[in-house]
Structure formats: structure tokens, C-alpha cells
Motif scaffolding. Sequence first.
Motif, PDB file in Angstrom:
ATOM      1  N   ASN A 151       0.714  -0.806   0.115  1.00 30.45           N
ATOM      2  CA  ASN A 151      -0.051  -0.139  -0.088  1.00 30.45           C
ATOM      3  C   ASN A 151       0.391   1.245   0.034  1.00 30.45           C
ATOM      4  O   ASN A 151       1.702   1.574   0.953  1.00 30.45           O
ATOM      5  N   PRO A 152       0.816   2.101  -0.499  1.00 33.99           N
ATOM      6  CA  PRO A 152       1.523   3.380  -0.971  1.00 33.99           C
ATOM      7  C   PRO A 152       0.861   4.570  -1.016  1.00 33.99           C
ATOM      8  O   PRO A 152       0.466   4.586   0.032  1.00 33.99           O
ATOM      9  N   VAL A 153       2.205   5.470  -0.832  1.00 33.18           N
ATOM     10  CA  VAL A 153       1.199   6.806   0.204  1.00 33.18           C
ATOM     11  C   VAL A 153       2.423   7.826  -0.902  1.00 33.18           C
ATOM     12  O   VAL A 153       3.386   7.615  -1.736  1.00 33.18           O
ATOM     13  N   ALA A 154       2.119   8.965  -1.357  1.00 36.56           N
ATOM     14  CA  ALA A 154       2.632  10.554  -2.265  1.00 36.56           C
ATOM     15  C   ALA A 154       1.622  11.510  -2.069  1.00 36.56           C
ATOM     16  O   ALA A 154       0.899  11.286  -0.838  1.00 36.56           O
ATOM     17  N   LEU A 155       3.226  12.128  -1.671  1.00 39.02           N
ATOM     18  CA  LEU A 155       2.570  13.557  -1.617  1.00 39.02           C
ATOM     19  C   LEU A 155       2.451  14.219  -2.826  1.00 39.02           C
ATOM     20  O   LEU A 155       3.074  14.023  -4.108  1.00 39.02           O
ATOM     21  N   ILE A 156       1.111  15.077  -2.866  1.00 35.78           N
ATOM     22  CA  ILE A 156       0.797  15.976  -4.348  1.00 35.78           C
ATOM     23  C   ILE A 156       1.360  16.912  -4.032  1.00 35.78           C
ATOM     24  O   ILE A 156       0.670  17.966  -3.816  1.00 35.78           O
ATOM     25  N   ASP A 157       2.277  17.258  -5.367  1.00 37.57           N
ATOM     26  CA  ASP A 157       3.492  18.440  -5.399  1.00 37.57           C
ATOM     27  C   ASP A 157       2.731  19.713  -5.766  1.00 37.57           C
ATOM     28  O   ASP A 157       2.917  20.857  -5.090  1.00 37.57           O
TER      29      ASP A 157
END
Length: 368
Positions: free
Chosen positions: A275-281
Motif C-alpha cells: 500500500n503506497p503513499v505520495a505527496l501531491i506536489d
Amino acid sequence: MKNFKTLGLITATLFTASIALTACGTGTKPGSSPSPSAAAASTSVASAALKAEGGKVTITLGAYSVVKESFDLIIPKFKDQWKKKTGQTVEFQESYVASGAQATAIIQGFEADIAPLSLEGDIQKIAEKGLITHDWKNNPYKGNITASIAAIGVREGNPKGIKDWADLTKPGVEVLIPNPSTSGGAKWDINAIYGAGLKASEAAGKKDPAAAKDLVSKVYKNIKVLDKSGADSLTTFDKGVGDAIVTYENELLARIQSGKKYVEIIPQYTTSIENPVALIDKYVDKHGNREVAQAFLDFLYTPEAQKVFAEKGFRPVLPEVAKQYEKNYTTPAGLFNIEYLGGWDKVNKELYGKGAIWETILAEGGTK
């Protein structure tokens, strides 16, 4: 049988909410629209002032539904830590819906700063729209914050004698699984069943996609309800509907820990889940909160946060925490990962694409 919920309703609701949240966070009057340069200058000045004086800063979290209980515990820990370090008070605006619906909402304008989602493909959709501009997988964990496996949950005493995926195809067995059109968890679940079919045929002498499709099709015929998310599917199971539920192991363990009289069945062949996570630039830069947003994302990889995930039944990605909790988990000999199925690009095209295997099964079995 429960009718499918329309994705449009979900995303429209989130989009409306995001507009309202964004409007509340700006100092502009209705109808006014500051220039990009003025907005950037204002954000920079405001950010500097907040940091100098303590003040408040807001993070908007757009997450998939399964992680809510973990974030309910992780967020207060981070807020306390950040307050002691900087003097700032961090406020969170949180949204928890099915992973696919959340990704669509973010693409359509829900201004999430950070997106913990169920699937790499959901993060990638956001990146392909230009909202994520950095290499979000560039860390030792390839952007993933938790791991799990797909498992079967049954009721106390296992009255239907379920031991493996094939038992879900027996007459009279009612199965719950979320809808892969909206739920990332459902794709992992279907992947597990389809991959198990491939593994079983391979063990018998030949890796056979037709046999794998047949297993999924037979399970589908016994599906009682297709809910829009993994959390909704478990809620339905909690109400006494169904004999078995296909879900994340961590969801079952959390339910069992809370006192539910469920039993976890780990099939001979099943898939590992990442399960991934990302910062939305784009949204972080618009909100001027990159420093605190990045700090929160980094916090998710700390032992403190990883232990919370572990206590909620996830398999931690941080090796030292995973070692501490390894006795809590069983790893089947036939465990496989997404690469066994050819990777997400192939899976999304051949299993979930237009006219692909899942759509064909729906047509053959009738819409639920």
C-alpha cells in the motif's frame, strides 16, 4: 443483491467538499481571484509568519478507507511531535473512501496534500495527470508504507468448512468482496483468487489463464454483495451478511482484536499486498505547506508509526518493526506478488480493462 454505487456520486461529493475546504482556507472574498504571483507571495509570507509565531498549518489527507483506524492514532502522535519541534499546531482535514474513488476525486480537484492509497496504480493515475511531479517511489520501500496479504474471513467455528479459495465456490456459500471498479482492496482480492488459479494450474503441470478465470468466475457466482470499499464490505459482514469475506489480513486481525468472533483463513496460494503513499506536489505547493506535509509523510516510516500499523494488523515495511511483529503473521509457502501476474500495467489491462477478464465475468454472471 446490492446495486453498484455510481462513482460519479462519490467523486462529486468529494470534489464539492474539497472546494468548500479550499474556500475556507483562503482569505479571498467570494468572486475574487488573486493572480498566481500574488497568491504565491501571500502564501510565502503567511507561511513565514506562521512559522515565526507558532500559528497553525493544515494538512489535507486523501486516504483509502482501510487505514482510518491507524491514522486516528498516528495523527495525534505527529501533531504532538511537530508542536514540540516547531511551535506550530497542525490541523488535519481527512477524507477516507475507496482507493479508486479517492484517486479520481484528487484528479478532479480534491486538493489532498498526501494520498495514502491501496494501489500503486491509483497513485500513478494522479502522477500521470501532472499532480505528482517528483519520483514518489524513490525510497527504500518503493513508496509503500504498509504490507499485508489477501485472506478469507469466516465466522466463529467456520460452519461452512472453508479452507481455501475453491471452498468459496461451493453451493450455499455466500461471499462478500468489494467492487474492483471503486476499491483498490478489491483488486488485490481478485488478484489473489486469479493468481491462485494460475498457481494451482501451474502445480498441476501448466500455468493456465483459463483455469484462473474459471476460479474467479465460480467465486463471483457466490458473491452476495459487492460493496464500494473494503471497509464497507467488512461493515456488511459485521451485520451478519455472508458466510465468508475476502479482504486484507489486517482488517480481519483488527476485527478479531476488537472482539469479533471471526477466524482468519490463509489460502495455500495468495498475494502479498503493498500500500503506497505520495505527496501531491501541485496541491502542496498551492497550499504552501510542503515542509510539514513532507515531515508527516516521513513520520509514517518511523518506528512509532509503523508500530501503530502493526498493532492494527498490517505487516510493517520497516525491517526492525517487522522483526518485532513477525510472530503475529503466517506466510504461506505459495505467497506470490504482483510481479507473478506480470505487474500492474498488465493486470489493469488484461484483468480489469474494458472487455477484459473481470468485465467478461460480470457479463456472464450478471450484475449484482
